[in-house]
Design a protein around this motif. Sequence first.
Motif, PDB file in Angstrom:
ATOM      1  N   GLY B  60       0.792  -1.228   0.000  1.00 11.66           N
ATOM      2  CA  GLY B  60       0.000   0.000   0.000  1.00 11.66           C
ATOM      3  C   GLY B  60       0.819   1.270   0.000  1.00 11.66           C
ATOM      4  O   GLY B  60       0.266   2.374   0.021  1.00 11.66           O
ATOM      5  N   ASN B  61       2.145   1.170  -0.001  1.00  9.90           N
ATOM      6  CA  ASN B  61       3.016   2.340  -0.108  1.00  9.90           C
ATOM      7  C   ASN B  61       2.808   2.994  -1.484  1.00  9.90           C
ATOM      8  O   ASN B  61       2.401   2.327  -2.429  1.00  9.90           O
ATOM      9  CB  ASN B  61       4.470   1.867   0.039  1.00  9.90           C
ATOM     10  N   VAL B  62       3.050   4.297  -1.591  1.00  8.27           N
ATOM     11  CA  VAL B  62       3.065   4.892  -2.923  1.00  8.27           C
ATOM     12  C   VAL B  62       4.514   5.060  -3.351  1.00  8.27           C
ATOM     13  O   VAL B  62       5.354   5.491  -2.580  1.00  8.27           O
ATOM     14  CB  VAL B  62       2.349   6.263  -3.018  1.00  8.27           C
ATOM     15  N   ASP B  63       4.796   4.717  -4.572  1.00  4.79           N
ATOM     16  CA  ASP B  63       6.169   4.742  -5.054  1.00  4.79           C
ATOM     17  C   ASP B  63       6.115   4.789  -6.580  1.00  4.79           C
ATOM     18  O   ASP B  63       5.049   4.691  -7.187  1.00  4.79           O
ATOM     19  CB  ASP B  63       6.904   3.477  -4.588  1.00  4.79           C
ATOM     20  N   THR B  64       7.260   4.973  -7.191  1.00  6.17           N
ATOM     21  CA  THR B  64       7.306   4.912  -8.648  1.00  6.17           C
ATOM     22  C   THR B  64       7.579   3.485  -9.112  1.00  6.17           C
ATOM     23  O   THR B  64       7.701   3.241 -10.299  1.00  6.17           O
ATOM     24  CB  THR B  64       8.387   5.863  -9.190  1.00  6.17           C
TER      25      THR B  64
END
Lengths: 198, 198
Positions: B60-64
């Motif tokens: 659920g982390n936001v990342d590229t």
Amino acid sequence: MASPEIEALTQALSRLPGLGPRSARRAVLHLLKKRETALEPLLSALGAVSQRLSTCQVCGNVDTLDPCAICADPRRDARALCVVEEVADLWALDRARLFPGKFHVLGGRLSALEGVRPEDLRIDSLVRRVSGGGVDEVVLAMNATLDGQTTAHYVAERLETYPVRITQLAHGLPVGGELDYLDEGTLAQALRARRPVA
Amino acid sequence: MASPEIEALTQALSRLPGLGPRSARRAVLHLLKKRETALEPLLSALGAVSQRLSTCQVCGNVDTLDPCAICADPRRDARALCVVEEVADLWALDRARLFPGKFHVLGGRLSALEGVRPEDLRIDSLVRRVSGGGVDEVVLAMNATLDGQTTAHYVAERLETYPVRITQLAHGLPVGGELDYLDEGTLAQALRARRPVA
């Protein structure tokens, strides 16, 4: 542990005035979470500005138009010219909507310490604007600092051979200023420039 | 009087947390003046993030990247899982580099008031991760608020049938905290959780 792209964005934001590493990180998180409502609008706004940004050839303002919106506005009185040091000063005066004329941005102030000479500023183009005619009054709106006032003096001297009225912003008590808290310089100026009570 | 493009940029920046209309205007001026060193890097950093941004399907982390850099890192101990409310919490813990395991972002907290129910959070996927095996310990790192603690209780209940150790961040005096200035709740927690002096 953030990806290089996110790291680069945090770095770029943290270099803006008013944002440090911590608040830049918060801003990035906000952008990541609100992709549609925050990231994309900011991206397209930046892109639009980047594409069209230019320095106004007439007054030195930065805008996406050249001549800038102020120079191009026919409702503004071209006979009054307000000279400021920086674009930020132009914006501050324009925000207050108090000056109905046009502007001229010098792009800095004379400074022996920082080695800023007259030819480094947009003074020649100011003289050309004034010598071209059509200007009745030049308002010197430099900062009330030593360098600002030196610059104002120099500009006034350069313009004294032309038939224009040269004025300067009044110095004195700021609105809401309490005598007790003001510096002696301001008090001295306010006293020297005292006016008869109507 | 600024052009619509500059106005739009100011608006977009002023919506970031930590920036108001005034500081957004200052930031815009900075960007306009430092086109090569500030505007263009920010534009390309935003563009890169916008293009690659995604939510990690695992945690659920936001990342590229997806899976995110943390989930993909083989040096991290997959047997320890730290559960947090928001991505911001993950970043805060990761910045301190204190937790060597992996994370799971719930995406919020249970709240009767705001109508957030268990199915609105990433709890089912947490249970699946744990039930899949390979996890020894789940650290509940919710905020020390009513909703945070309610969420921690609920998550603990959902996980109690699995053979994992469930722990929670300690509550007590913050580092540098002076008793005199702390609220009663914190003092009560600190007293209740008192430990023998080694």
